[in-house]
Every structure is written in structure tokens, then in C-alpha cells.
Scaffold this motif. Structure first.
Motif, PDB file in Angstrom:
ATOM      1  N   LEU A  11       0.832  -1.214   0.000  1.00  0.00           N
ATOM      2  CA  LEU A  11       0.000   0.000   0.000  1.00  0.00           C
ATOM      3  C   LEU A  11       0.867   1.266   0.000  1.00  0.00           C
ATOM      4  O   LEU A  11       0.562   2.234  -0.704  1.00  0.00           O
ATOM      5  N   LYS A 115      -9.479  11.491   3.717  1.00  0.00           N
ATOM      6  CA  LYS A 115      -9.982  10.512   2.745  1.00  0.00           C
ATOM      7  C   LYS A 115     -10.605  11.228   1.545  1.00  0.00           C
ATOM      8  O   LYS A 115     -10.460  10.775   0.411  1.00  0.00           O
ATOM      9  N   ILE A 120      -3.848   8.183   2.048  1.00  0.00           N
ATOM     10  CA  ILE A 120      -3.844   6.921   2.792  1.00  0.00           C
ATOM     11  C   ILE A 120      -3.765   7.299   4.265  1.00  0.00           C
ATOM     12  O   ILE A 120      -2.865   8.054   4.659  1.00  0.00           O
ATOM     13  N   ASP A 140      -7.290   3.385   6.211  1.00  0.00           N
ATOM     14  CA  ASP A 140      -6.694   2.332   5.392  1.00  0.00           C
ATOM     15  C   ASP A 140      -5.928   1.321   6.234  1.00  0.00           C
ATOM     16  O   ASP A 140      -5.874   0.142   5.897  1.00  0.00           O
ATOM     17  N   VAL A 173      -9.451  -4.340   7.905  1.00  0.00           N
ATOM     18  CA  VAL A 173      -8.386  -3.611   7.204  1.00  0.00           C
ATOM     19  C   VAL A 173      -7.039  -4.023   7.815  1.00  0.00           C
ATOM     20  O   VAL A 173      -6.993  -4.524   8.938  1.00  0.00           O
TER      21      VAL A 173
END
Ligand code: NAD
Length: 331
Positions: A11, A115, A120, A140, A173
């Protein structure tokens, strides 16, 4: 050329799943860039800057030092001079920061803002209830801070082992482990508990590039897991800090019959005073955050040496785990 690949490394686009969490007075460009250059994620601490425009300058300075990803931390906790949180957030977005670490109380509006601006968001929290609430707000990654952590651990005193196993049961998550991590053994154990990586503060405080006085780094090396104490328990703003004359005085005042009001502690505990510990090198001068992980820190490496060592140790441990599994002996 092997590497550990997790949802965090993928990510964030980093090599090693190690995050340098926000640290007041410490998360400034030289350290942040050194962590990111070493393959981890460096994070600038917004509130260390006197105002949002100063944060803008430090973001640009960091970009001069590294082209690797780095983030900005904004922590929402009681403070003596209320910071311009919205201004800091706006400047981070204006400067194109794509990775944000939030922490503290009522982060909803900030998370929503970041967001909406395609950032992130890593949110640091100390309970599963808060983690699930942040997850609903769209974060995230969760950074799950156990009882061992430096700074503010919340009021529930759940150690990392159970908290992270609970995170594995409850969260959808990715999450990283925070509080008590300093080496490859810690990273490997966090991965075993389902984490996508680790967050380290105190360990990065004691590196060559950390912008604090050499005496304090040497004090950390000489300290053990018994050298921290909780202050502000009675104010429900608990903080784990280095055990010294000032923190013991605070605890003694809190234990007085009838307790103590924050106003009576303010001059002892102010961050402005704690900052002088780092500048002048007297560990007894004020309050400074430190985690139980003090007991695991025995050297003052560069960030590059530290991050590479953690990566290698963790790979070796994970590799050797397979040897624990053996064919059953025939009866
Ligand atoms: P500060 O000088 O404003 O306050 C010193 C300490 O007293 C902090 O722990 C603060 O939470 C606490 N405090 C302040 N007002 C209080 C009140 N009314 N009741 C109870 N406790 C109170 O702190 P600072 O060092 O200038 O830092 C500014 C902010 O950043 C604070 O909210 C602090 O908690 C937070 N912080 C962030 C990090 C981080 O890693 N991002 C680390 C340490 C502190």
C-alpha cells in the motif's frame, strides 16, 4: 534479494514494513528522511512545528532529502496551547502528502477530510472499539498501540499480545503493531499475530539521525524495561514517560489525597520544558516519552543499519520457523 511483502509495504510502496510513528520534537526532516531512505516509512510530526506554514517548510525540506514515501502525523490530545489542526491538515494536503498518521481523540472530521483528498490514512488507537470505529470512517491501516507504548496508551491497559490477537479477530483492514517493538524478533512476532508491520518510536529516538542530545541516547541505552512510569492516570490522559525526578514528582502529586488539577502540573509537564531535555541532554530536566522497549535498546545505530538489521533478523526467524514442524515419529 528477498524481502518481506505485506499489505503495508504494498500500500505504501516501502521496502520494510516498519513505520516511524509521530514523536513530538523528534519527527523532523533529518530523521524522517533517514527512515524513509532506509526502506521504512518516516513520519513528520505536525505539532512539533509552531504553525502550519512551518510544516509546509519541513515537508519541502524532507523532499529535498528523500524521494521515497514519507507521511505526516497529526495527534489530537489535550494540549496547553490548542494547535491549528485544520491548518496543519490543509497544508499537508496542499503539499501533496499522500500518507497521514492520525492519533488521539475524536479523529472523525480529520479522517473524513484526508480521505476526501485521496490520502492513505493510518490511524493509531489503543482499543478494539476505537479501531472498529476508525475502520467505519474509512481508514486504510490501523496502528494498534498496546500497553507497552510510549506516550498515550489510553486507559484500558491491554497488552500488545492480546490486543493484536483481538485485532486479528475483529478487523478487516490491515493493522500494524505499536508499542514494544525494536528488533527483528518483534517484527516476526507481529507478523505472526496477523499484523502487516510494526510502528516504532522509542527505538528510532535512539538512532544516529535522531535530533536529540547524545546524552539522552546514551541514557536510553543504559536504561531498562523498569525505567518508565505512567503520569496523568488520575486525569484520564495517561502517558508513559521516562522515570525521572519530574515524572515521579507528578505521580506523587497525583497520589495526594484529593488528587491534583492539571493547572498545578502544567509547568512541570509542559512539552516546551520536555523539549529542553532533548536539546540540553539532562534526562532529569522535564517529561519525555519513552516505552517499555527501553529494555531492548542497547545501541545507537544509523536508521539504515537498524532497518536492515530488523529486516534480516525477521527473515531469518520466519525462515527458521518451518524447522519447528517435523514429520510425526512412527510408533
Ligand atoms: P503540551 O505542552 O501541550 O502538554 C504536555 C502534556 O500535558 C501532554 O501530554 C498533554 O496531553 C497534557 N495535557 C495538556 N493539557 C492537558 C489538560 N488540560 N488535561 C490533561 N492533560 C493535558 O504538549 P506538547 O508536548 O506541546 O505536545 C502537544 C500535543 O502533542 C499534546 O496534545 C501532546 O499530548 C501531543 N503529543 C504528541 C506526540 C506525537 O507523537 N505525535 C507525542 C507526545 C505528545
Amino acid at each position: 534479494n528477498r524481502m518481506i511483502v505485506t499489505p503495508l509495504t504494498e500500500l505504501l510502496g516501502i521496502r520494510v514494513p516498519v513505520v516511524q510513528g509521530g514523536m513530538q520534537w523528534v519527527g523532523i526532516p533529518p530523521l524522517v528522511a533517514a527512515v524513509s531512505e532506509a526502506g521504512g516509512l518516516g513520519i513528520l510530526t505536525a505539532l512539533t512545528q509552531p504553525n502550519p506554514e512551518a510544516l509546509r517548510v519541513t515537508i519541502r525540506e524532507t523532499r529535498q532529502l528523500t524521494s521515497k514515501p514519507f507521511g505526516v502525523n497529526i495527534t489530537l490530545l489535550p494540549s496547553i496551547n490548542p494547535p491549528d489542526y485544520e491548518g496543519f491538515a490543509r497544508v499537508a494536503v496542499e503539499e501533496g502528502i499522500k500518507i497521514i498518521e492520525t492519533a488521539g481523540n475524536n479523529p472523525g472530521p480529520l479522517i473524513k477530510y484526508f480521505k476526501a483528498n485521496n490520502c492513505i490514512v493510518l490511524h493509531k488507537c489503543t482499543t478494539i472499539r476505537h479501531a472498529k470505529s476508525a475502520q467505519r470512517m474509512g481508514v486504510d491501516v490501523l496502528s494498534i498501540d498496546g500497553f507497552e507504548c510510549a506516550g498515550h496508551p489510553g486507559e484500558e491497559d491491554i497488552g500488545g499480545i492480546v490486543l493484536l490477537a483481538r485485532a486479528a479477530q475483529e478487523l478487516s483492514v490491515p493493522y500494524i503493531a505499536s508499542g514494544g517493538f525494536a528488533d527483528g524478533r518483534g517484527l516476526a512476532s507481529a507478523l505472526t499475530l496477523g499484523c502487516a508491520g510494526i510502528n516504532m518510536g522509542t527505538r528510532f529516538l535512539c538512532t544516529v539521525e535522531s535530533p536529540i542530545h547524545q546524552n539522552i541516547k546514551e541514557k536510553i541505552v543504559a536504561s531498562t524495561e523498569q525505567d518508565t512510569v505512567h503520569i496523568f492516570r488520575t486525569l484520564r490522559n495517561t502517558a508513559r514517560v521516562f522515570k525521572n525526578k519530574v515524572s515521579m514528582e507528578v505521580v506523587a502529586l497525583e497520589r495526594r489525597p484529593g488528587g491534583v488539577k492539571f493547572e498545578e502540573l502544567r509547568d512541570l509537564v509542559s512539552g516546551a520544558r520536555g523539549r529542553l531535555v532533548y536539546e540540553n541532554g539532562d534526562p532529569d530536566y522535564g517529561i519525555w516519552s519513552a516505552g517499555i522497549v527501553l529494555g531492548l535498546i542497547n545501541d545507537i545505530p544509523t536508521c539504515d543499519v537498524l532497518v536492515k538489521r530488523i529486516e534480516k533478523e525477521a527473515e531469518e526467524i520466519i525462515g527458521s520457523m518451518g524447522k519447528l514442524i517435523k514429520a510425526e515419529a512412527k510408533l
